[in-house]
Design an enzyme around this catalytic site. Structure first.
Site, PDB file in Angstrom:
ATOM      1  N   GLU A 190     -57.978   1.472 -24.865  1.00  0.00           N
ATOM      2  CA  GLU A 190     -56.823   2.261 -24.552  1.00  0.00           C
ATOM      3  C   GLU A 190     -55.494   1.452 -23.995  1.00  0.00           C
ATOM      4  O   GLU A 190     -54.678   1.957 -23.570  1.00  0.00           O
ATOM      5  CB  GLU A 190     -57.137   3.508 -23.547  1.00  0.00           C
ATOM      6  CG  GLU A 190     -57.696   2.937 -22.346  1.00  0.00           C
ATOM      7  CD  GLU A 190     -57.424   4.069 -21.212  1.00  0.00           C
ATOM      8  OE1 GLU A 190     -58.238   4.907 -21.201  1.00  0.00           O
ATOM      9  OE2 GLU A 190     -56.600   4.014 -20.299  1.00  0.00           O
ATOM     10  N   CYS A 238     -61.864   5.964 -22.371  1.00  0.00           N
ATOM     11  CA  CYS A 238     -62.965   4.974 -22.164  1.00  0.00           C
ATOM     12  C   CYS A 238     -64.077   5.113 -23.163  1.00  0.00           C
ATOM     13  O   CYS A 238     -65.092   4.221 -23.179  1.00  0.00           O
ATOM     14  CB  CYS A 238     -63.392   5.115 -20.850  1.00  0.00           C
ATOM     15  SG  CYS A 238     -62.337   4.934 -19.402  1.00  0.00           S
ATOM     16  N   HIS A 253     -71.138   5.863 -17.457  1.00  0.00           N
ATOM     17  CA  HIS A 253     -70.024   5.341 -17.494  1.00  0.00           C
ATOM     18  C   HIS A 253     -69.671   5.121 -15.963  1.00  0.00           C
ATOM     19  O   HIS A 253     -70.060   5.676 -15.033  1.00  0.00           O
ATOM     20  CB  HIS A 253     -68.923   6.315 -17.998  1.00  0.00           C
ATOM     21  CG  HIS A 253     -67.428   5.809 -17.650  1.00  0.00           C
ATOM     22  ND1 HIS A 253     -66.984   4.668 -18.269  1.00  0.00           N
ATOM     23  CD2 HIS A 253     -66.512   6.470 -17.305  1.00  0.00           C
ATOM     24  CE1 HIS A 253     -65.635   4.840 -17.890  1.00  0.00           C
ATOM     25  NE2 HIS A 253     -65.407   5.820 -17.464  1.00  0.00           N
TER      26      HIS A 253
END
Ligand SMILES: [Zn+2]
Lengths: 359, 379, 133
Positions: free
Chosen positions: A87, A119, A242
């Protein structure tokens, strides 16, 4: 569990992680902007990685990909897809994947594109690559997750948004250090974090990034995977989620009934911050740097917007030999130089300058 | 085998001439050379300039100068060979005169940096490396001379103080040179306290931004005004890329050009009593002198420390003050070098005089891209 | 406004990404940047030569005199390196301890930004050398 799913024809034939050498202590950022002093502790992040002034998501991605290629030991021209999940693209329009593909000798017979899903883009690329390889369309695919994550200076996000890259070469199970047993995606329209087209920094919904976003989607994906496969939390030796901070992954593990001892080995954020597209996948790279043949790993990346993928990955006998063929992630995590906020600001382009003289 | 006669000199003061254009500078130097020569019918103008196209965005400069100098028209050429441009232009003039195509050639050297800030001047030096590779990397000429300086100092077990002596002596030499950019003395301490531009090269090893023009009238016949003769000259290409040199401390084209020039004149190198050498970033002096075979390897700075190479020594070096004292005007420098050797051989118009018959002007483009060497003889 | 030529660097991009040089089949010597004939013996019998990604630092300098386009990179460390059979001049990066930057140390090649063409033009990438301290 038998090899019921198409994923199980494929695996990770090479992996590589890269973290730039510079670090800034969160306490430095907290002091700079007058934030609450307890924030680093609450976030469970001590310092975050900072890219050098001549680095960007592309150069870091190249470095991770080269390590993956050294472990894979495959002819680059046999790689027929290069996916670059980020990103923080150096260009808004112009693929980074083509530059990396060219520099690694993968061009011209290849797919190549940059993917965006906050992400989670690199994880999407991972699932797509599993599909491309298991279908027989190609033998190898290269997946890169890399970010020089942006944050509005002074925003709480600035405490964690960091820089790092990870790469995997997906190929036949027989050549793999770890193979995929199954995978599962869980995606909804949940606006927890975004950046408008020409805005330099993203905005986020603070607490809204937690329950309805991070937790709901990871839990949805992991539970889906377990239902699909019949696997239970106790079947996994490691779990990687994550890692937007050092706290969320432990909390989601708790919700899923996974002990934190299985999460800590793959938790890299407390040392380097949140590397966005590289975040959970760097955790996976770190596990591959230490796991034993037969170990089963649960991996669940997450991307705002929002979505999560859950993977069950089983380590093979090839892991040890391949591990030796590339630089360990721990080298880059340990090899660090702390910098001041001013150096960080310069490297990150936070200081506004105008074009000087040029011919 | 004579020859070509130097019959007129123009040496404009080297400075930041904010009030004068590139063409004006060239014309002023030309008129000075022609005035000193008396009335001559020049049939050829050769202009040596490195950056007229890049900085002043002017090509065909020789035509622009000819328009005002010889409106009826004549042969015109523009020469660019980096720091060796001026000497290469003299070599071409000699070829034209020897062939009979020209009889009176005005060679003009001109460049002007003060039209832009230093950062642009730094950028121009990237054209003197292989631009497609080292240019995009930002590897400038200064950094390559710095690498050589490091290699040189460590190879010959010298230190920065030894190298600092070069600009000190150059400033001393320039004190009585009326066209020199800097006529003040400096000390070793001053040099060592100046900032690095590319270690171990410091600000006081390097030339300052400068504008200037020099002109020489070169003729096939001896004139009343003849000051000196050009006995031999040569230009040899080398390697543009630093890493392609067999030995970065040996500038092969300089060796070849000097050898050829001495052969042309059947001259023993020991008869040369004056050398004007392009001493880029100080280290260029020792590098070129030792590559020429005239001074043994590693000896230049040692002899300088012993007080050698000054006016009256068996060989005097850079009585002009070199790039540091006299100044460095890019493509024009070679023309200054020739004019200076003629002036110092003859004691022309109050310039100091070295008592010797032969002087050598040695120049390079880049670090080792091209060498040009001209042998000048007293009349 | 973009100022740099696109084709000039596009043509040599692979050489900047890989340091692909040439090796002479007559005299056996390798060189960079690649030429159409051997700089040492003149032979045109040349094959591609890719240097290893690790090598040695021979000598280095630190350049302050740069143009405005590179002022964010200043000072620029530059080294003469031995990479396998190739000798090359390259920028050095990630220098944080100059005291350890000594001739003979190991270096490895990394892809980095060479220059950005203003705020809107292209970014030019190529290899630099990172010391292995
Ligand atoms: Zn050869």
């Amino acid at each position: 569990m038998t090899n019921l799913f198409p994923e199980s024809k494929t695996g990770i034939v090479g992996w590589g992680g890269y973290v730039p050498i510079y670090r800034i202590k969160l306490s430095e950022i907290v002091k700079m902007w007058g934030m609450q002093e307890s924030l680093p502790q609450i976030l469970n992040v001590e310092e975050k990685s900072v890219d050098n002034v001549d680095e960007d998501a592309l150069t870091m991605g190249f470095e991770a990909a080269r390590i993956a290629l050294e472990r894979a030991r495959v002819n680059p021209s046999l790689i027929n897809a290069v996916f670059f999940g980020t990103e923080s693209k150096p260009y808004a329009v112009k693929p980074s994947a083509t530059v990396i593909a060219e520099a690694l000798g993968i061009t011209p017979v290849t797919m190549a594109s940059d993917l965006e899903f906050a992400c989670r883009a690199a994880s999407e690329a991972l699932r797509a690559s599993i599909g491309l390889v298991s279908s027989g369309m190609m033998k190898y695919a290269l997946v890169i997750g890399s970010d020089t994550a942006q944050a509005n200076p002074g925003d709480v996000l600035e405490l964690t948004a960091s820089s790092g890259a990870v790469a995997f070469i997906i190929g036949p199970k027989e050549e793999s250090a770890a193979y995929f047993e199954a995978s599962y995606s869980y995606v909804t329209d949940t606006p927890d974090f975004w950046r408008r087209a020409l805005s330099p920094y993203p905005l986020h919904g603070e607490g809204f990034t937690g329950e309805p976003a991070y937790f709901a989607h990871i839990v949805g994906a992991v539970k889906g995977l377990m239902e699909k496969t019949g696997l239970k939390p106790t079947d996994f030796d490691y779990a990687v989620f994550h890692q937007p901070n050092g706290r969320f992954p432990l909390k989601v593990a708790q919700k899923l009934g996974i002990p934190k001892e299985k999460v800590l080995p793959g938790l890299v954020t407390p040392r380097i911050g949140n590397t966005y597209n590289a975040s959970a996948l760097l955790g996976l790279a770190k596990i591959l740097d230490q796991a034993k043949p037969g170990n089963r790993i649960l991996v669940a990346p997450f991307g705002s917007g929002a979505g999560s993928d859950a993977y069950s990955i089983v380590v093979t006998d090839l892991v040890e030999e391949k591990r030796r063929n590339g630089t360990l992630l721990s080298f880059f995590i340990e090899n660090k130089v702390n910098v001041s906020y001013s150096t960080y600001a310069k490297n990150r382009g936070l200081i506004k300058r105008i074009d000087g003289w040029s011919l | 085998m004579t020859s070509m006669y130097i019959s007129g000199l123009g040496l404009l003061p080297i400075d930041r001439h904010y009030d004068k254009s590139l063409t004006q500078l060239a014309l002023e130097a030309s008129r000075e050379a022609l005035d000193s020569a008396g009335e001559y019918d020049i049939d050829t103008i050769i202009i040596a300039s490195n950056y007229s196209t890049l900085l002043q965005r002017q090509s065909m400069l020789a035509s622009l100068v000819a328009e005002e100098l010889v409106p009826k028209g004549l042969q015109v050429f523009n020469v660019e060979n980096g720091g060796a441009s001026g000497l290469a232009a003299v070599h071409l003039a000699r070829a034209l005169i020897k062939s009979g195509l020209s009889r009176n050639v005005l060679v003009i050297g001109v460049d002007k940096q003060s039209d832009y800030p230093q950062s642009i001047v730094n950028q121009t030096s990237l054209t003197q490396v292989n631009y497609e590779y080292h240019g995009v990397m930002g590897v400038s000429l200064a950094s390559l001379y710095a690498l050589s300086a490091s290699l040189y100092l460590s190879k010959h077990q010298l230190n920065e103080e030894d190298l600092a002596l070069w600009p000190v002596v150059m400033h001393e030499n320039a004190v009585d040179v009326r066209h020199a950019q800097f006529k003040s003395k400096i000390t070793v301490q001053n040099v060592l306290q100046s900032d690095y531009i590319s270690a171990p090269i410091r600000v006081l090893h390097a030339h300052a931004q400068a504008d200037g023009a020099s002109a020489v009238l070169l003729s096939s016949n001896k004139k009343e005004s003849t000051i000196a003769t050009v006995e031999a000259s040569h230009v040899v290409s080398g390697k543009v890329e630093y890493e392609l040199n067999e030995d970065p401390l040996h500038i092969e084209p300089v060796e070849k050009a000097v050898k050829t020039v001495l052969m042309q004149a059947s001259l023993d190198k020991n008869l040369i009593g004056l050398i004007e050498v392009l001493d880029m970033y100080s280290i260029g002096g020792p590098l070129l002198l030792e590559s020429s075979g005239i001074i043994p390897k590693g000896e230049t700075l040692k002899r300088l420390k012993e007080g050698r190479f000054k006016l009256g020594d068996s060989v005097a070096i850079n009585l002009s003050g070199g790039i540091k004292g006299r100044g460095f005007v890019e493509g024009a420098t070679g023309v200054y070098q020739i004019a200076e050797t003629a002036a110092f051989l003859s004691g022309y118009r109050g310039y100091k005089q070295q008592s010797t018959d032969y002087a050598l002007a040695i120049g390079v483009g880049g670090l080792s891209s091209v060498a040009a060497v001209v042998l000048v003889k007293r009349i | 406004m973009a100022k740099l030529s696109i084709p000039i660097f596009w043509r040599v991009r692979k050489h900047l990404y890989t340091l692909e040089g040439r090796k002479c089949l007559e005299c056996g010597r390798a060189h960079f940047p690649p030429k159409n004939s051997c700089p040492y013996c003149g032979s045109t019998k040349l094959v591609e030569y890719y240097p290893p990604k690790k090598g040695k630092l021979l000598v280095w300098t630190k350049l302050y005199e740069t143009c405005d386009d590179r002022s964010a990179y200043r000072p620029i460390y530059i080294g003469l390196l031995q990479l396998g059979e190739l000798r090359v001049v390259l920028p050095l990066t990630d220098i944080h301890d100059e005291g350890k930057l000594k001739p003979g140390i190991d270096v490895e090649l990394v892809l980095r930004r060479y220059i950005e063409d203003g705020d809107t033009g292209l970014i030019y990438y190529g290899l630099k050398a990172r010391p292995i301290f």
